[in-house]
Design an enzyme around this catalytic site. Structure first.
Site, PDB file in Angstrom:
ATOM      1  N   CYS A  36      -0.469 -20.428   2.415  1.00 10.97           N
ATOM      2  CA  CYS A  36      -1.356 -20.036   1.845  1.00 10.97           C
ATOM      3  C   CYS A  36      -1.309 -18.322   2.038  1.00 10.97           C
ATOM      4  CB  CYS A  36      -2.730 -20.507   2.726  1.00 10.97           C
ATOM      5  SG  CYS A  36      -2.930 -21.891   2.855  1.00 10.97           S
ATOM      6  N   CYS A 317       0.247   9.910  -0.967  1.00  8.00           N
ATOM      7  CA  CYS A 317      -0.498  10.259   0.334  1.00  8.00           C
ATOM      8  C   CYS A 317      -0.017   9.270   1.375  1.00  8.00           C
ATOM      9  CB  CYS A 317      -1.860  10.498   0.109  1.00  8.00           C
ATOM     10  SG  CYS A 317      -2.614   8.757  -0.245  1.00  8.00           S
TER      11      CYS A 317
END
EC number: 2.1.1.63
Length: 354
Positions: A36, A317
């Site tokens: 999953c 950034c």
């Protein structure tokens, strides 16, 4: 290699269904034989029944099959058949004003459509269809057609109703819209989760992860500062950044070339200019950037300018860390920041050597 410490961190992220871990790991459940994604809605397994993998391929090779609920081989926000069917219906007849009986004819429950569109696009289906109609109407007005023609072709018999809808979607009334700017917003699926891109026909204004805290305020500030309407749509810069993001996450692109429209103070722009000069695979400190700007005491202002960047990944950034070596902050989440730095170090720095 996934360490024991990472396994505990990933298990907690699985319990909390943290979207910022999308693409960071997959979990194989030994009791069911499935694997999953971190945000799977299924009942959570016990820790001792979990195996963690960095890629879906590793999980498949370990004989786990993909979960039918979270569909780990699809994008994190896989478009449901209902959403796809309705989008196609809107594109077939974009001027249509939708009523309850129209959903019945498509054998779709109206409340289901409302809920799934809200989850996917941040608006209900009716709002989506209305925005599409109004976008076409605005295009007609800009091309010189009379407001009344645009009003009728977009399905509004009442002039006041058209004006109210136009104002609500576009941020300005038709009569005052000749010189206003239209920005388009599109959803882009990436390995680390969905992003929203906002651009006009010339340049990209915003690129952020959808789950970034405060994104709604960022978009609203952008709308106000540019005096623009922001509606769903795709432009050349959006198509460009989507292609470049795919190449970036594949490890085959290190420099973005999509045209940018920067909105900020001269100081902020000077900081952002320094950011794009940081090579992939490398980092700089806030104090180091301040020194490079000739303002060694301005490291706090540099950090604020860094946080004000609205073009994630493109203006990197995430390559700025604390002088101590700690990651510092990141609007998209520290897990993503860590992954991005490792990704660039592993793949993109190699690219520069060839």
């Amino acid at each position: 290699m996934i360490t024991a410490e990472h396994k505990m961190e990933y298990y907690q992220a699985l319990l909390d269904k943290k979207s910022e871990y999308e693409g960071i790991f997959y979990v194989g459940v030994k009791t069911t034989g499935v694997f999953c994604r971190p945000t799977c809605p299924a009942r959570k397994p016990k820790y001792e029944n979990c195996e963690f993998y960095e890629t879906a391929q590793e999980a498949l090779l370990a004989s786990f099959r993909p979960c039918q609920r979270c569909r780990p081989l699809s994008h994190p926000n896989h478009v449901s058949p209902v959403v796809q069917k309705l989008v196609e219906a809107v594109e077939t007849y974009p001027e249509k004003r939708w009523k309850e009986q129209d959903f019945d004819e498509l054998d779709i429950d109206a409340s289901t459509a409302r809920r799934q569109f809200k989850k996917r696009f941040g608006m209900t289906f009716v709002e989506y269809a209305r925005a599409r109609r109004m976008g076409l109407a605005f295009k007609q007005i800009r091309s010189g057609q009379a407001v009344i023609d645009a009003q009728l072709s977009s399905g509004y018999e009442s002039g006041s109703g058209f004006r109210d809808a136009f104002s609500r979607i576009m941020g300005a009334a038709p009569a005052k819209s000749a010189d206003s700017r239209i920005l388009r917003a599109a959803w882009i699926d990436t390995r680390l989760g969905p992003m929203v891109a906002i651009a006009d026909e010339e340049a990209l204004y915003l690129l952020e992860f959808v789950d970034r805290r405060g994104l709604e305020r960022e978009v609203e500030r952008l709308r106000q500062r540019t005096k623009s309407a922001i509606i769903p749509g795709v432009t050349a810069p959006i198509r460009s950044i989507e292609q470049e993001l795919t190449a970036y996450f594949d490890g085959s692109l290190s420099v973005f070339t999509t045209p940018l429209h920067l909105i900020g103070s001269p100081f902020q722009k000077s900081v952002w200019a320094q950011l794009v000069q940081i090579p992939p695979g490398e980092t700089r400190s806030y104090s180091g950037l301040a020194g490079a700007l000739g303002k060694p005491k301005a490291f706090r202002a540099v950090a604020q300018a860094n946080g004000a960047n609205q073009l994630a990944l493109v203006i990197p950034c995430h390559r700025v860390i604390n002088a101590s070596g700690d990651l510092g902050g990141y609007g998209g989440g520290l897990t993503r920041k860590s992954w991005l730095l490792q990704h660039e170090k592993q793949f993109l720095s190699n690219q520069r050597q060839h």
